[in-house]
Motif scaffolding. Structure first.
Motif, PDB file in Angstrom:
ATOM      1  N   PRO A   1       0.821  -1.217   0.000  1.00 47.40           N
ATOM      2  CA  PRO A   1       0.000   0.000   0.000  1.00 47.40           C
ATOM      3  C   PRO A   1       0.855   1.267   0.000  1.00 47.40           C
ATOM      4  N   ALA A   2       0.335   2.306  -0.622  1.00 40.63           N
ATOM      5  CA  ALA A   2       1.010   3.605  -0.619  1.00 40.63           C
ATOM      6  C   ALA A   2       0.980   4.176   0.798  1.00 40.63           C
ATOM      7  N   ALA A   3       1.965   5.000   1.098  1.00 41.30           N
ATOM      8  CA  ALA A   3       2.004   5.685   2.395  1.00 41.30           C
ATOM      9  C   ALA A   3       0.829   6.648   2.483  1.00 41.30           C
ATOM     10  N   ASN A   4       0.456   6.973   3.719  1.00 40.78           N
ATOM     11  CA  ASN A   4      -0.606   7.966   3.860  1.00 40.78           C
ATOM     12  C   ASN A   4      -0.073   9.325   3.405  1.00 40.78           C
ATOM     13  N   ALA A   5      -0.964  10.252   3.180  1.00 39.71           N
ATOM     14  CA  ALA A   5      -0.594  11.543   2.598  1.00 39.71           C
ATOM     15  C   ALA A   5       0.449  12.286   3.439  1.00 39.71           C
ATOM     16  N   ALA A   6       0.322  12.269   4.749  1.00 36.49           N
ATOM     17  CA  ALA A   6       1.269  12.986   5.608  1.00 36.49           C
ATOM     18  C   ALA A   6       2.665  12.372   5.512  1.00 36.49           C
ATOM     19  N   GLU A   7       2.738  11.043   5.526  1.00 37.10           N
ATOM     20  CA  GLU A   7       4.034  10.375   5.390  1.00 37.10           C
ATOM     21  C   GLU A   7       4.637  10.628   4.013  1.00 37.10           C
ATOM     22  N   ALA A   8       3.820  10.590   2.989  1.00 38.12           N
ATOM     23  CA  ALA A   8       4.305  10.844   1.631  1.00 38.12           C
ATOM     24  C   ALA A   8       4.826  12.275   1.514  1.00 38.12           C
ATOM     25  N   ALA A   9       4.099  13.225   2.070  1.00 38.10           N
ATOM     26  CA  ALA A   9       4.528  14.625   2.013  1.00 38.10           C
ATOM     27  C   ALA A   9       5.877  14.798   2.717  1.00 38.10           C
ATOM     28  N   ALA A  10       6.040  14.188   3.872  1.00 38.53           N
ATOM     29  CA  ALA A  10       7.302  14.296   4.607  1.00 38.53           C
ATOM     30  C   ALA A  10       8.447  13.660   3.812  1.00 38.53           C
ATOM     31  N   HIS A  11       8.192  12.516   3.218  1.00 42.89           N
ATOM     32  CA  HIS A  11       9.206  11.827   2.431  1.00 42.89           C
ATOM     33  C   HIS A  11       9.657  12.666   1.239  1.00 42.89           C
ATOM     34  N   PHE A  12       8.699  13.164   0.460  1.00 41.62           N
ATOM     35  CA  PHE A  12       9.061  13.908  -0.747  1.00 41.62           C
ATOM     36  C   PHE A  12       9.671  15.264  -0.421  1.00 41.62           C
TER      37      PHE A  12
ATOM     38  N   ALA B   1      11.539  15.779   2.184  1.00 41.49           N
ATOM     39  CA  ALA B   1      12.905  15.438   2.589  1.00 41.49           C
ATOM     40  C   ALA B   1      13.782  15.195   1.367  1.00 41.49           C
ATOM     41  N   ARG B   2      13.262  14.486   0.373  1.00 44.47           N
ATOM     42  CA  ARG B   2      14.056  14.243  -0.838  1.00 44.47           C
ATOM     43  C   ARG B   2      14.474  15.545  -1.494  1.00 44.47           C
ATOM     44  N   LEU B   3      13.568  16.517  -1.534  1.00 46.09           N
ATOM     45  CA  LEU B   3      13.890  17.800  -2.164  1.00 46.09           C
ATOM     46  C   LEU B   3      14.921  18.593  -1.366  1.00 46.09           C
ATOM     47  N   SER B   4      15.091  18.275  -0.099  1.00 45.40           N
ATOM     48  CA  SER B   4      16.134  18.953   0.680  1.00 45.40           C
ATOM     49  C   SER B   4      17.516  18.351   0.402  1.00 45.40           C
ATOM     50  N   PHE B   5      17.543  17.189  -0.255  1.00 44.67           N
ATOM     51  CA  PHE B   5      18.797  16.522  -0.577  1.00 44.67           C
ATOM     52  C   PHE B   5      19.187  16.631  -2.045  1.00 44.67           C
ATOM     53  N   GLU B   6      18.204  16.874  -2.911  1.00 44.24           N
ATOM     54  CA  GLU B   6      18.496  16.861  -4.338  1.00 44.24           C
ATOM     55  C   GLU B   6      17.741  17.949  -5.091  1.00 44.24           C
ATOM     56  N   THR B   7      18.261  18.243  -6.262  1.00 45.75           N
ATOM     57  CA  THR B   7      17.621  19.151  -7.192  1.00 45.75           C
ATOM     58  C   THR B   7      17.740  18.505  -8.564  1.00 45.75           C
ATOM     59  N   ASP B   8      17.145  19.120  -9.579  1.00 48.82           N
ATOM     60  CA  ASP B   8      17.255  18.515 -10.899  1.00 48.82           C
ATOM     61  C   ASP B   8      17.802  19.500 -11.916  1.00 48.82           C
TER      62      ASP B   8
ATOM     63  N   PRO C   1      26.503  22.926   3.426  1.00 46.89           N
ATOM     64  CA  PRO C   1      25.184  22.656   2.823  1.00 46.89           C
ATOM     65  C   PRO C   1      25.384  22.126   1.397  1.00 46.89           C
ATOM     66  N   VAL C   2      24.652  21.083   1.044  1.00 51.43           N
ATOM     67  CA  VAL C   2      24.857  20.457  -0.257  1.00 51.43           C
ATOM     68  C   VAL C   2      23.577  19.824  -0.770  1.00 51.43           C
ATOM     69  N   LYS C   3      23.429  19.859  -2.088  1.00 47.81           N
ATOM     70  CA  LYS C   3      22.385  19.120  -2.795  1.00 47.81           C
ATOM     71  C   LYS C   3      23.036  18.429  -3.982  1.00 47.81           C
ATOM     72  N   GLU C   4      22.483  17.302  -4.332  1.00 48.93           N
ATOM     73  CA  GLU C   4      22.946  16.555  -5.483  1.00 48.93           C
ATOM     74  C   GLU C   4      22.021  16.866  -6.661  1.00 48.93           C
TER      75      GLU C   4
END
Length: 144
Positions: A22-33, A35-42, A123-126
């Motif tokens: 099952p997909a994560a609930n909305a709050a968990e998904a929001a926290a996960h994504f 967090a990812r944006l705090s580590f990476e950019t495109d 401070p760093v992003k990939e």
């Protein structure tokens, strides 16, 4: 056409490999994504910042100098990971955000460089995609 591609959604199992876990609930998904944006950019975000005079980061190509000379992102500087030292970084403010990239998805050089910068307290992003992603987006490389 494979058997899987030939099946319509109505003939596939309702419990596919996608929905089996099952997909994560909305709050968990929001926290996960978030967090990812705090580590990476495109690539597109880096290009946009650079082309709208909003570059608030140091863009670092962490590949070896010969690869950098053959083609790199415009405005990038070359600091191979092994040369990311406190002495080399002293020319940048302590709070300077570094955006690191390497060859592309098949390379973990930017991940190693990001780890090293973080361990040095910077401070760093990939930039995901690296040079391959940059080219895939249709952006040009600088030479020299």
């Amino acid at each position: 056409m494979t058997d899987l591609a030939a099946k319509s959604p109505s003939t596939t199992s309702p419990n596919t490999t996608v929905s089996k876990t099952p997909a994560a609930n909305a709050a968990e998904a929001a926290a996960h994504f978030a967090a990812r944006l705090s580590f990476e950019t495109d690539c597109a975000d880096v290009w946009c910042a650079m082309n709208h005079q909003q570059q608030d980061f140091v863009l670092v190509d962490v590949r070896m100098q010969t690869l950098f000379a053959a083609g790199h992102l415009p405005g990038a500087i070359n600091i191979p990971t092994r040369k990311l030292t406190p002495a080399r970084l002293a020319e940048f403010p302590d709070d300077a955000l570094f955006v690191v990239y390497c060859a592309g998805p098949h390379c973990n050089g930017s991940t190693k460089a990001a780890l090293k910068l973080a361990q040095l307290g910077r401070p760093v992003k990939e930039m995901i995609g690296g040079v391959t992603g940059w080219i895939d987006e249709g952006f040009g490389l600088a030479r020299g």
